[in-house]
Design a protein around this motif. Structure first.
Motif, PDB file in Angstrom:
ATOM      1  N   VAL A 130     -50.218 -29.920 -11.929  1.00  0.00           N
ATOM      2  CA  VAL A 130     -50.142 -31.352 -11.678  1.00  0.00           C
ATOM      3  C   VAL A 130     -48.760 -31.720 -11.185  1.00  0.00           C
ATOM      4  CG1 VAL A 130     -50.296 -33.632 -12.751  1.00  0.00           C
ATOM      5  CG2 VAL A 130     -51.876 -31.840 -13.421  1.00  0.00           C
ATOM      6  N   ASP A 131     -48.708 -32.558 -10.180  1.00  0.00           N
ATOM      7  CA  ASP A 131     -47.451 -33.087  -9.691  1.00  0.00           C
ATOM      8  C   ASP A 131     -47.042 -34.235 -10.611  1.00  0.00           C
ATOM      9  OD1 ASP A 131     -45.394 -34.379  -8.385  1.00  0.00           O
ATOM     10  OD2 ASP A 131     -46.281 -34.135  -6.390  1.00  0.00           O
ATOM     11  N   ASP A 132     -46.002 -34.031 -11.449  1.00  0.00           N
ATOM     12  CA  ASP A 132     -45.618 -35.027 -12.440  1.00  0.00           C
ATOM     13  C   ASP A 132     -45.157 -36.333 -11.819  1.00  0.00           C
ATOM     14  OD1 ASP A 132     -46.215 -33.388 -14.551  1.00  0.00           O
ATOM     15  OD2 ASP A 132     -44.209 -32.522 -14.644  1.00  0.00           O
ATOM     16  N   ARG A 133     -44.742 -36.313 -10.563  1.00  0.00           N
ATOM     17  CA  ARG A 133     -44.240 -37.539  -9.975  1.00  0.00           C
ATOM     18  C   ARG A 133     -45.357 -38.527  -9.688  1.00  0.00           C
ATOM     19  NH1 ARG A 133     -41.441 -34.710  -4.992  1.00  0.00           N
ATOM     20  NH2 ARG A 133     -43.466 -33.680  -5.175  1.00  0.00           N
ATOM     21  N   THR A 134     -46.556 -38.026  -9.464  1.00  0.00           N
ATOM     22  CA  THR A 134     -47.659 -38.912  -9.098  1.00  0.00           C
ATOM     23  C   THR A 134     -48.818 -38.804 -10.071  1.00  0.00           C
ATOM     24  OG1 THR A 134     -48.667 -37.209  -7.704  1.00  0.00           O
ATOM     25  CG2 THR A 134     -47.079 -38.673  -6.652  1.00  0.00           C
ATOM     26  N   ALA A 135     -48.782 -37.819 -10.968  1.00  0.00           N
ATOM     27  CA  ALA A 135     -49.885 -37.558 -11.906  1.00  0.00           C
ATOM     28  C   ALA A 135     -51.194 -37.348 -11.164  1.00  0.00           C
ATOM     29  CB  ALA A 135     -50.024 -38.695 -12.911  1.00  0.00           C
ATOM     30  N   GLN A 136     -51.133 -36.716  -9.999  1.00  0.00           N
ATOM     31  CA  GLN A 136     -52.324 -36.397  -9.219  1.00  0.00           C
ATOM     32  C   GLN A 136     -52.592 -34.903  -9.329  1.00  0.00           C
ATOM     33  OE1 GLN A 136     -54.269 -38.580  -7.460  1.00  0.00           O
ATOM     34  NE2 GLN A 136     -53.037 -40.164  -8.426  1.00  0.00           N
ATOM     35  N   PRO A 137     -53.829 -34.474  -9.593  1.00  0.00           N
ATOM     36  CA  PRO A 137     -54.108 -33.043  -9.687  1.00  0.00           C
ATOM     37  C   PRO A 137     -54.025 -32.382  -8.326  1.00  0.00           C
ATOM     38  CG  PRO A 137     -56.139 -34.293  -9.742  1.00  0.00           C
ATOM     39  CD  PRO A 137     -55.028 -35.301  -9.766  1.00  0.00           C
ATOM     40  N   LEU A 138     -53.390 -31.226  -8.278  1.00  0.00           N
ATOM     41  CA  LEU A 138     -53.397 -30.425  -7.072  1.00  0.00           C
ATOM     42  C   LEU A 138     -54.740 -29.712  -6.968  1.00  0.00           C
ATOM     43  CD1 LEU A 138     -49.750 -29.070  -7.221  1.00  0.00           C
ATOM     44  CD2 LEU A 138     -50.640 -31.000  -5.918  1.00  0.00           C
ATOM     45  N   PRO A 139     -55.062 -29.092  -5.819  1.00  0.00           N
ATOM     46  CA  PRO A 139     -56.381 -28.473  -5.651  1.00  0.00           C
ATOM     47  C   PRO A 139     -56.745 -27.552  -6.809  1.00  0.00           C
ATOM     48  CG  PRO A 139     -55.199 -28.483  -3.583  1.00  0.00           C
ATOM     49  CD  PRO A 139     -54.235 -28.997  -4.621  1.00  0.00           C
ATOM     50  N   GLY A 140     -58.000 -27.597  -7.224  1.00  0.00           N
ATOM     51  CA  GLY A 140     -58.483 -26.795  -8.330  1.00  0.00           C
ATOM     52  C   GLY A 140     -59.389 -27.581  -9.254  1.00  0.00           C
ATOM     53  N   ARG A 141     -59.288 -28.910  -9.208  1.00  0.00           N
ATOM     54  CA  ARG A 141     -60.153 -29.778  -9.997  1.00  0.00           C
ATOM     55  C   ARG A 141     -60.716 -30.855  -9.091  1.00  0.00           C
ATOM     56  NH1 ARG A 141     -61.734 -28.301 -15.252  1.00  0.00           N
ATOM     57  NH2 ARG A 141     -59.945 -27.641 -16.465  1.00  0.00           N
ATOM     58  N   GLU A 142     -61.926 -31.272  -9.370  1.00  0.00           N
ATOM     59  CA  GLU A 142     -62.530 -32.409  -8.688  1.00  0.00           C
ATOM     60  C   GLU A 142     -62.821 -33.462  -9.742  1.00  0.00           C
ATOM     61  OE1 GLU A 142     -65.888 -31.265  -6.409  1.00  0.00           O
ATOM     62  OE2 GLU A 142     -64.761 -29.911  -5.101  1.00  0.00           O
ATOM     63  N   TYR A 143     -61.942 -34.429  -9.852  1.00  0.00           N
ATOM     64  CA  TYR A 143     -62.042 -35.423 -10.905  1.00  0.00           C
ATOM     65  C   TYR A 143     -62.882 -36.624 -10.492  1.00  0.00           C
ATOM     66  CZ  TYR A 143     -58.516 -33.274 -13.889  1.00  0.00           C
ATOM     67  OH  TYR A 143     -57.848 -32.425 -14.723  1.00  0.00           O
ATOM     68  N   GLU A 144     -63.463 -37.238 -11.511  1.00  0.00           N
ATOM     69  CA  GLU A 144     -64.074 -38.551 -11.347  1.00  0.00           C
ATOM     70  C   GLU A 144     -63.068 -39.574 -11.838  1.00  0.00           C
ATOM     71  OE1 GLU A 144     -67.894 -39.000 -13.125  1.00  0.00           O
ATOM     72  OE2 GLU A 144     -68.505 -36.955 -12.605  1.00  0.00           O
ATOM     73  N   TRP A 145     -62.848 -40.605 -11.045  1.00  0.00           N
ATOM     74  CA  TRP A 145     -61.823 -41.585 -11.364  1.00  0.00           C
ATOM     75  C   TRP A 145     -62.479 -42.818 -11.978  1.00  0.00           C
ATOM     76  CZ3 TRP A 145     -57.165 -39.447 -10.690  1.00  0.00           C
ATOM     77  CH2 TRP A 145     -57.092 -38.347  -9.815  1.00  0.00           C
ATOM     78  N   GLY A 146     -61.909 -43.306 -13.088  1.00  0.00           N
ATOM     79  CA  GLY A 146     -62.405 -44.519 -13.724  1.00  0.00           C
ATOM     80  C   GLY A 146     -63.376 -44.228 -14.844  1.00  0.00           C
ATOM     81  N   ASP A 147     -63.412 -45.124 -15.826  1.00  0.00           N
ATOM     82  CA  ASP A 147     -64.311 -45.045 -16.989  1.00  0.00           C
ATOM     83  C   ASP A 147     -64.070 -43.801 -17.838  1.00  0.00           C
ATOM     84  OD1 ASP A 147     -65.606 -47.420 -16.274  1.00  0.00           O
ATOM     85  OD2 ASP A 147     -66.972 -46.332 -14.943  1.00  0.00           O
ATOM     86  N   SER A 148     -62.935 -43.129 -17.659  1.00  0.00           N
ATOM     87  CA  SER A 148     -62.678 -41.909 -18.420  1.00  0.00           C
ATOM     88  C   SER A 148     -62.522 -42.164 -19.918  1.00  0.00           C
ATOM     89  CB  SER A 148     -61.457 -41.185 -17.862  1.00  0.00           C
ATOM     90  OG  SER A 148     -61.702 -40.780 -16.523  1.00  0.00           O
ATOM     91  N   PRO A 149     -61.827 -43.241 -20.347  1.00  0.00           N
ATOM     92  CA  PRO A 149     -61.753 -43.501 -21.791  1.00  0.00           C
ATOM     93  C   PRO A 149     -63.128 -43.716 -22.411  1.00  0.00           C
ATOM     94  CG  PRO A 149     -60.045 -44.716 -20.647  1.00  0.00           C
ATOM     95  CD  PRO A 149     -60.959 -44.160 -19.598  1.00  0.00           C
ATOM     96  N   ASP A 150     -64.014 -44.403 -21.691  1.00  0.00           N
ATOM     97  CA  ASP A 150     -65.359 -44.626 -22.212  1.00  0.00           C
ATOM     98  C   ASP A 150     -66.126 -43.314 -22.291  1.00  0.00           C
ATOM     99  OD1 ASP A 150     -67.488 -46.479 -23.050  1.00  0.00           O
ATOM    100  OD2 ASP A 150     -68.465 -45.840 -21.199  1.00  0.00           O
ATOM    101  N   HIS A 151     -65.943 -42.444 -21.295  1.00  0.00           N
ATOM    102  CA  HIS A 151     -66.601 -41.134 -21.326  1.00  0.00           C
ATOM    103  C   HIS A 151     -66.129 -40.339 -22.547  1.00  0.00           C
ATOM    104  CE1 HIS A 151     -68.492 -37.463 -19.914  1.00  0.00           C
ATOM    105  NE2 HIS A 151     -67.347 -36.836 -20.129  1.00  0.00           N
TER     106      HIS A 151
END
Length: 250
Positions: A130-151
């Motif tokens: 993970v790039d700590d400056r942006t908290a964006q995952p580098l290639p290797g994961r395909e994330y779903e964005w949003g509603d994560s706390p509810d999940h």
């Protein structure tokens, strides 16, 4: 036991562990050499997974791969078979062989006309970077964005095991902003309740500070009345141990 496989999960969806075994045996040239004891243990398989263990390529289009196939069996232990695939013969066709241990696999691999250097090992899942400056995952994961706390809340709420993750983990995941669900092992047995089945899922959550936190969910029907049950753990090892205990208690 869990697997990238080609990447993870090369078996066909909804196939029973026995069907996966039969497909493997049908395509391998030396399946008749497998010990009867191994086949007897596999008759009691409850879940199955596979992974690409290593790969090598020749400049002439020749290739070689080894796959690890793992079955969870009724006594709570695992049975592993190693599949060697290659197209190094004179006919250039893809051939499959199966072995019960890595030493047999090594001897079989050594006879193939491929480079002597060890192939690139692919076993295991590469760590998330993970790039700590942006908290964006580098290639290797395909994330779903949003509603994560509810999940995260839903996963923890359906856990029935007494040693499920506690309030500290729930508070931590309340700050998640992305998540990914990956099946890590097995599939609930589709044989209409004739045999208990197990599945293991990783729920990976990305936090704002760039950290990744995972919950490991075991789904199974190894209950007195055969009903579906969910258990959740903080580590993969704990989840696998739970599957083994459940299988051994049947």
């Amino acid at each position: 036991m869990s697997v990238p496989y080609e990447t993870c999960g090369t078996h066909e969806a909804f196939e029973s562990p026995d069907a996966c075994l039969q497909r493997l045996l049908a395509r391998t040239l030396n399946s008749f050499e497998l010990p009867d004891e191994t086949l007897s243990r596999l008759d009691t398989a409850l879940a199955y997974d596979s992974c690409l263990h290593s790969a090598a390529h020749h400049s002439d289009g020749r290739r070689r791969e080894t796959y690890r196939h793992v079955w969870l069996v009724a006594d709570g232990s695992a049975v592993t078979l190693w599949e060697l695939t290659h197209n190094t013969g004179p006919d250039g066709q893809l051939h499959h062989e199966v072995y019960t241990d890595q030493e047999e696999l090594r001897i079989a691999t050594a006879r193939l006309p491929l480079p002597s250097a060890e192939p690139e090992a692919l076993e295991g899942t590469p760590p998330l970077v993970v790039d700590d400056r942006t908290a964006q995952p580098l290639p290797g994961r395909e994330y779903e964005w949003g509603d994560s706390p509810d999940h995260a809340r839903r996963v923890l709420r359906r856990a029935e095991n007494a040693d499920r993750p506690g309030e500290e983990v729930a508070v931590l995941l309340a700050g998640a902003f992305a998540h990914q669900i990956t099946q890590a092992f097995g599939r609930l047995d589709p044989l209409r309740g004739r045999r208990p089945g197990f599945s293991l899922y990783e729920h990976a959550f990305l936090l704002a500070d760039g950290r990744e936190v995972s919950l490991w969910e075991v789904e199974h029907t190894a209950t007195p009345d055969g009903r579906h049950m969910c258990e959740v753990y903080e580590t993969e090892d704990a989840a696998q141990s739970a599957m083994e205990r459940r299988a051994a208690s049947l």
